[in-house]
Structure formats: C-alpha cells, structure tokens
Design an enzyme around this catalytic site. Structure first.
Site, PDB file in Angstrom:
ATOM      1  N   SER A  41       2.854   7.908  11.980  1.00 29.94           N
ATOM      2  CA  SER A  41       2.424   9.215  11.706  1.00 29.94           C
ATOM      3  C   SER A  41       1.019   9.151  11.333  1.00 29.94           C
ATOM      4  O   SER A  41       0.544   7.919  10.834  1.00 29.94           O
ATOM      5  CB  SER A  41       3.262   9.807  10.959  1.00 29.94           C
ATOM      6  N   LYS A  42       0.593  10.136  10.858  1.00 28.97           N
ATOM      7  CA  LYS A  42      -1.038  10.411  10.041  1.00 28.97           C
ATOM      8  C   LYS A  42      -0.902   9.551   8.877  1.00 28.97           C
ATOM      9  O   LYS A  42      -1.791   8.913   8.531  1.00 28.97           O
ATOM     10  CB  LYS A  42      -1.040  11.803   9.942  1.00 28.97           C
ATOM     11  N   ARG A  43       0.140   9.341   8.285  1.00 26.90           N
ATOM     12  CA  ARG A  43       0.128   8.682   6.937  1.00 26.90           C
ATOM     13  C   ARG A  43       0.000   7.137   7.121  1.00 26.90           C
ATOM     14  O   ARG A  43      -0.483   6.476   6.163  1.00 26.90           O
ATOM     15  CB  ARG A  43       1.729   8.653   6.303  1.00 26.90           C
TER      16      ARG A  43
ATOM     17  N   GLY B  21      -2.570   5.954   8.690  1.00 27.89           N
ATOM     18  CA  GLY B  21      -3.884   6.239   9.182  1.00 27.89           C
ATOM     19  C   GLY B  21      -4.250   7.008  10.631  1.00 27.89           C
ATOM     20  O   GLY B  21      -3.772   7.920  11.034  1.00 27.89           O
TER      21      GLY B  21
END
Ligand code: GLU
Length: 482
Positions: A256-258, A260
C-alpha cells in the site's frame, strides 16, 4: 482456439503496481500465445469513475510498453470488433440479460432499503449466523411488490444463488477452491439506479467479448463462484480463471501507499525504465524453473506462461527493482538512452545534442547509474563548465607545484597518440617517473582540474571520453586560476 485476455480496470484512481502486474500478465500471456489482448473500461461506478483516471490508466499502460489490440483509443472513443469497450455504453446488453434471468425465475426484484439490509446484517451477527442476505424479497407476492412500487421504492435485482451445495472454482493457479453456497449472498446484478454491478457486467462482457482467460488479482477469487453460477444460469461456458498471488510490502502486509510509491507513473517520474518495470513486475508471482532474474527485449514474451505462476504472496522489493533498472539501463543503445534520459537531462539544464555522446559518459559511471534520474548529476562534468568547490580549489589545486604540473600535462596531452585511455596512462605515469613525483601528486590535481571534483569515474577513461581539446582547455583554465 485464439486466446483472448483482457485487463478491465475500474477508472477510479491511478494504475497501481498490482494493476500493472495484472495488465502485464494478461499481455504476456496473449502475446506468448499469439492471442489478442483487450482493454475494457469498467466505469459502472457512477460516483467514483472519472475521465482523468482513464487517462492515467491508459498513459501508464502505454508507458509500460504494453499495447492492446482492442479497446479505448482515448477517454471516450474505442475501436475493435466487440466495441464499445466502455461498460456505460453497453447498458442495453446488461438489461437484456437481467430480463432473461428474471424471466427464467433465476433473478428477482429486491425492494429492501439500506436500513433494512443493515438491520438484517446486525441481527445475523448477533445470532452468530453468516451475514448474507436472507432472500426475503424472493418470496414477495405480486401485491407486496405493487405496494413497494406504490410507496416509490426502486428495486435492485438479485441473482438467486442455490441455497445448498457448493461451487467449485478450478483456478489455473490456485487449483480447486470450493465455496459453500450458503455463504454466498444472492448477488445484486442491477442496482436500484438501473446500472449493472461489476460482478454482472463483467460476466456479460467476458462472454460477449469471447474472453478465454480471466487473469486477475487474488481479491477477485471470492467473486468467482457467483460469476461462475451466472455463466451457468445464462447458459454460457465460463472462461478459464487464473488468480494471481497477493503482493506484499517488505513488512509482510499488503502493498500500500505506506510502502512508498504504488502508482506506476510515480516510477516513471523517479527514473525507472519501462523494460525494467516489466521485468520486475513479471517476477512478482511468476518464475522460471531456474529462477532467472533478467529478461531483455522479447525474452519475457518468449518465456512467460501461466504454468510458472505461484499462489504464494510475492514481496515487492524496491532495492531489487532499482538494481534491475541499472541492468536495463546499461543495455540501452545510444538512441534509446537519449530518448529515455532526455526529460531528466532537460530538467537539469542539459538540453541539446551532447558531446561526448551520452552512452560513453553513462558507460564510464558503470553501476553507479541505476535510475535515469541519477544520470544528469553523474555526467554533467562532461558537459557543463567546471566549477570548483572550495575543497577542490583550496584543498587540491592551490598547492605548490600544481600549476606547473597542469601546464606540463596540457602540453603532454597535445602529443599523446592515439588519444586513448591506454596511451594516456602510459604517458602520464612516465611523466611522474621522469619528474620523480608520486602518482597521487599528479593524479589528484589532474582529476580535479578536469572535473572540478575530487572523485568520479576512472581517470584515464574520463580523459579519453572528454577528448583532447576539452581536456587541454580545462587544464589550462585551471592553471590560469593558480
Ligand atoms: N474492474 C475490476 C477491477 O478493477 C476488474 C476485475 C476483473 O478483472 O474481473 O478490479
């Protein structure tokens, strides 16, 4: 049989790593088997679908170098024998199929409101029963239906799932996966607004477009039993299904976005090459028996098949991707390198034809250039006027005897024949010996005068690439400052 695969994005955001991998596998499988690859835009979510998302998705797929045979040309038009490829332009077909199911007694109008459905779910949870729709509208009498209509309720349409037994999905990657029909809710196939739901439109279109293989992310495995029952209810043969492994971040949670960047276009901006992205994405859930890592040119198309796909989750590793990008970068010919590097060079003020040629200067940097974005900073010493840092000027050049060395070398370079790495090294080492100087006393000022830096690529290689005229000019200019 001609193989027909499709990528069917919902245009509700960017193309992410997972979607890019799905696109790639569908494309590779079709190309490997000389089949057809189709793009279909599943824009049935009236609230979240946007044209900007279509643009971003098409741009991402094009940037990855994956071409499609049928599908959108741009945000509103399309081409191909099964057009339209935008689901919102195919509503008549879905309505016709809904009618067919209702007439056959396999689908029914459901008048339940959101509040009623919520209450039903809560009661089921409280009683520890599976929270599936209880089928109450299936048993409505004509009078009850008329009452709901009179009260202004707009029905959705549900597909009746058998109340007992199991549905087995024979997946090409997962094997046989069986689902208990009691846990499958009667699926909404048409929303109260009249539009189709994803699960229904997808089945109708995969059939209408003669898709032979549905290759998609693992999150759709749970949709497959109901879709398979729909095929049977409509009298159609289902395609083959292949659900790809989940992609995890390095910490073991779903990517996920976490972790990167997840949007494909962010990788473009960061200086990754499409060929490296394809190579890396291909290995996220697929491998050869010898675990080969690098694939160039058409090698992926030649090698890829669904047999090599694994069901175990794949871990996204940015460090490996970056390494792989360096490997692809060094395989590029001069023209391709220029084409890919151009936006990065321009942004760094290095526009126009480059002398010396970029492949030579990048080549000198070897493994230090991994991303296109690394290139300008590494090679600008060859193209921009030398600027001395205080460390270079005071620490290296402004030392006794340096001016004389630089002028001697300028004279020496005029006579080196041929002007190349080997002859340069020989002559300059000879000069050190003749003058009883340590090599460091000559090499350091030489490098600094030529590049303004105290470190960089191999000294004599750099001199060869820089060329005689520039090298001599730079030595004289540096000496003039002393
Ligand atoms: N529109 C679906 C999605 O974007 C496609 C699923 C499928 O491939 O069937 O997830």
């Amino acid at each position: 049989m001609t193989i027909r695969t499709r990528f069917a994005p919902s245009p509700t955001g960017f193309l992410h790593i997972g979607g890019a991998r799905t696109t790639l596998y569908n494309w590779l499988f079709a190309r490997h088997h000389k089949g057809t690859f189709i793009l279909r835009i599943e824009d049935t979510d009236e609230v979240r679908s946007t044209e900007d998302s279509v643009t971003a998705i098409l741009d991402s797929i094009s940037w990855l170098g994956l071409d499609w045979d049928e599908g959108p040309v741009d945000e509103t038009t399309d081409r191909g024998p099964y057009a339209p490829y935008y689901q919102m332009k195919r509503l008549d077909l879905y309505r016709k199929c809904v009618r067919q199911l209702i007439d056959a007694g396999l689908a029914y109008a459901c008048y339940c409101t959101k509040e009623e459905l919520d209450a039903m779910r809560k009661a089921a949870v409280a009683e520890k029963r599976p929270a599936v729709y209880d089928g109450r509208c299936k048993k409505l009498t004509d009078r009850q239906k008329a009452e709901h209509e009179a009260a202004g309720r707009k029905p959705s349409v549900r597909f009746s799932i058998p109340e007992t037994g199991e549905t087995v999905v024979d997946d090409m990657i997962r094997g046989r996966v069986s689902f208990d029909n009691r846990l499958l809710p009667d699926l909404i196939i048409q929303k109260a607004t009249g539009g189709p739901t994803y699960n229904f439109a997808c089945v109708v279109d995969d059939h209408a477009m003669e898709i032979t293989h549905v290759i998609r992310g693992d999150e759709h495995l749970s949709n497959t039993p109901a879709q398979q029952l729909l095929y049977a209810a409509l009298g159609w043969t289902p395609p083959k299904f292949a659900h790809l492994s989940m992609i995890l971040g390095p910490d073991g949670s779903k990517l996920s976005k976490r972790h990167g960047a997840t949007s494909v276009l962010e990788y473009k901006t960061a200086g990754f090459l499409p060929s490296a992205m394809r190579n890396y994405l291909a290995l996220l859930g697929w491998s050869t028996t010898d675990s080969r890592q690098l694939f160039f040119g058409s090698e992926l198309v030649e090698t890829f098949d669904l047999g090599g796909c694994q069901k175990n989750p794949a871990v996204f590793d940015q460090t490996k991707l970056t390494w792989m990008n360096g490997e692809h970068l060094r395989k590029l010919g001069h023209e391709e390198l220029m084409r890919h590097a151009e936006p990065f060079l321009k942004a760094a003020g290095l526009a126009g034809p480059l002398d010396p040629p970029l492949d030579l200067t990048v080549g000198l940097e070897g493994e230090k250039c991994k991303l296109l974005a690394d290139i300008p900073g590494r090679v600008e010493i060859f193209y921009k006027d030398v600027v001395f840092t205080p460390k270079a000027l005071d620490g290296v050049l402004k030392k006794p005897g340096v001016k004389e060395v630089l002028l001697d070398l300028a004279g020496l370079l005029e006579g080196v024949e041929p002007y190349g790495e080997k002859a340069l090294e020989e002559k300059i080492r000879g000069y050190c010996e003749a003058k009883a100087l340590k090599t460091g006393q000559v090499f350091h000022p030489l490098r600094t005068a030529l590049s303004g830096r105290t470190e960089g690529p191999t000294l004599f290689g750099m001199m060869e690439v820089l060329g005689r005229a520039k090298s001599v000019g730079r030595l004289k200019a540096a000496a003039a400052l002393l």
